[in-house]
Design an enzyme around this catalytic site. Sequence first.
Site, PDB file in Angstrom:
ATOM      1  N   SER A 178      34.025  39.054  45.933  1.00 37.64           N
ATOM      2  CA  SER A 178      34.808  40.423  44.761  1.00 37.64           C
ATOM      3  C   SER A 178      33.690  40.130  44.654  1.00 37.64           C
ATOM      4  O   SER A 178      33.849  41.521  43.779  1.00 37.64           O
ATOM      5  CB  SER A 178      36.155  39.540  44.691  1.00 37.64           C
ATOM      6  N   HIS A 206      41.570  38.444  48.076  1.00 32.68           N
ATOM      7  CA  HIS A 206      41.507  40.181  47.868  1.00 32.68           C
ATOM      8  C   HIS A 206      41.534  40.719  49.262  1.00 32.68           C
ATOM      9  O   HIS A 206      41.419  42.155  48.909  1.00 32.68           O
ATOM     10  CB  HIS A 206      39.805  40.514  47.425  1.00 32.68           C
ATOM     11  N   LYS A 237      46.635  40.152  43.073  1.00 29.38           N
ATOM     12  CA  LYS A 237      45.913  41.133  42.824  1.00 29.38           C
ATOM     13  C   LYS A 237      46.515  42.002  42.940  1.00 29.38           C
ATOM     14  O   LYS A 237      47.071  43.104  42.766  1.00 29.38           O
ATOM     15  CB  LYS A 237      44.855  40.843  43.487  1.00 29.38           C
TER      16      LYS A 237
HETATM   17  C1  LIG Z   1      41.445  36.386  42.194  1.00 25.65           C
HETATM   18  C2  LIG Z   1      41.087  34.430  43.089  1.00 25.65           C
HETATM   19  C3  LIG Z   1      41.323  33.819  43.008  1.00 25.65           C
HETATM   20  C4  LIG Z   1      42.491  33.400  41.739  1.00 25.65           C
HETATM   21  O1  LIG Z   1      43.401  33.851  42.099  1.00 25.65           O
HETATM   22  P1  LIG Z   1      44.788  33.739  40.953  1.00 25.65           P
HETATM   23  O2  LIG Z   1      46.046  34.290  41.851  1.00 25.65           O
HETATM   24  O3  LIG Z   1      44.370  34.747  39.984  1.00 25.65           O
HETATM   25  O4  LIG Z   1      44.981  32.813  39.928  1.00 25.65           O
HETATM   26  C5  LIG Z   1      40.941  33.193  44.278  1.00 25.65           C
HETATM   27  N1  LIG Z   1      40.277  33.203  44.741  1.00 25.65           N
HETATM   28  C6  LIG Z   1      39.691  33.937  44.760  1.00 25.65           C
HETATM   29  C7  LIG Z   1      38.407  34.111  45.810  1.00 25.65           C
HETATM   30  C8  LIG Z   1      39.673  35.493  44.583  1.00 25.65           C
HETATM   31  O5  LIG Z   1      39.310  36.328  44.058  1.00 25.65           O
END
Ligand SMILES: *Cc1c(COP(=O)(O)O)cnc(C)c1O
Length: 393
Positions: A178, A206, A237
């Site tokens: 990301s 993502h 997300k």
């Molecule tokens: C945002 C993210 C997470 C964490 O997810 P949340 O639901 O925000 O706790 C895990 N892995 C990756 C690659 C992320 O970008």
Amino acid sequence: MQWLARQLRQLEAKGLRRTLQPLPAGGPYVERGGRRLLNLASNDYLGLSTHPRLVAAAREALARWGVGAGAARLVVGDRPVHDALEAALAALKETEAALVFPSGYAANVGVLSALAGPRDQIFADALNHASLNDGARLSRARFRYYRHRDLEQLEQLLRGPGPGRGGRRFIVTDAIFSMDGTLAPLPELVELAERYEALLIVDDAHGTGVVGPEGRGTAHHLGVAGRIPVQVATLSKALGAQGGAALSTRTLIDYLLHRARAFIYSTGLSPVLAAAALEAVRLVQSDEGEYRRRRQQAHVTRLKAALEARGYTVRHEPPAPMLAVLVGTPEAALRLSARLEARGVLAPAIRPPTVPPGTSRIRLAPMATHTDEDIEAALAAFPEAETLQSHAV
Ligand SMILES: *Cc1c(COP(=O)(O)O)cnc(C)c1O
């Protein structure tokens, strides 16, 4: 506790001090200091967090089940909506089963620490998300990074000494990085994992909802969905809700139910969020989901082309929903971010330790709910790249 204050002062001096800045509301436009800003800073790529269908689903669930689950799922915190959500997620990803966690972070920590143990080896992309690294550490397996997407180095490690008797090997990767907008080479990783008998774990935080046919994710986009034994997704997300999920065979998911401590010892995901996420899974598979994905990707493509034409170094690989504008020092990134904000655009400076030193950047994540005019306005807020360099020194 003077040492804490001293450490904070040191961070400040390095341009690394962070603060919380509450905004009255989320969405494509946000308000700060009485001004309306274009929000290019969220992971709500499709604008679903405020979608009327998600809000309605959440409201209905609230009336029916209340706010919190009240207990861990294995005690009395399990609701029918959890099961429905897990079935919908498994169908979306075309796996046998799914298990929902309170967050994506918890899912990664739960999966890795449950599956790997002290006798095992974990090989991980150097740019993996912190939650994967934390899960790996908690597993007490032997842990080795390979350079970002460096398949040769990974194969060298796999050719090296094995884990020893009874030990297993794991390859762990984000599907989309990301902070760089790059994709993991999943077909090649699948090959390596199969050849060297390693279990491949892919975190598609993502990509889920926003990448691939019907938003199924990066594995489907790259045509290897059936060959990835364990996937992790987040509901927080593109799906606009909150929570995380592990996706795999029924046996592996059943095993997690007995061994994933981040699941067992944590209160079940709020039924309100589960209901919203379930609605999001349905929505991303509809025509509207497809339309939103196309809009979002068009914005990404436009930003990238225009910034490159103006001399910026942009990191991005389609169809990642975000792009990174490389700037250099933390100060230069902060300065550019402040300048954008002064011109009505909210785009965060990403600095060490989130990214390696010398590669501080601005991350741009447009939303499907932005208009073409919004994107042009965002571009107009960027200075010429050369001016930026001279100020950056
Ligand atoms: C945002 C993210 C997470 C964490 O997810 P949340 O639901 O925000 O706790 C895990 N892995 C990756 C690659 C992320 O970008």
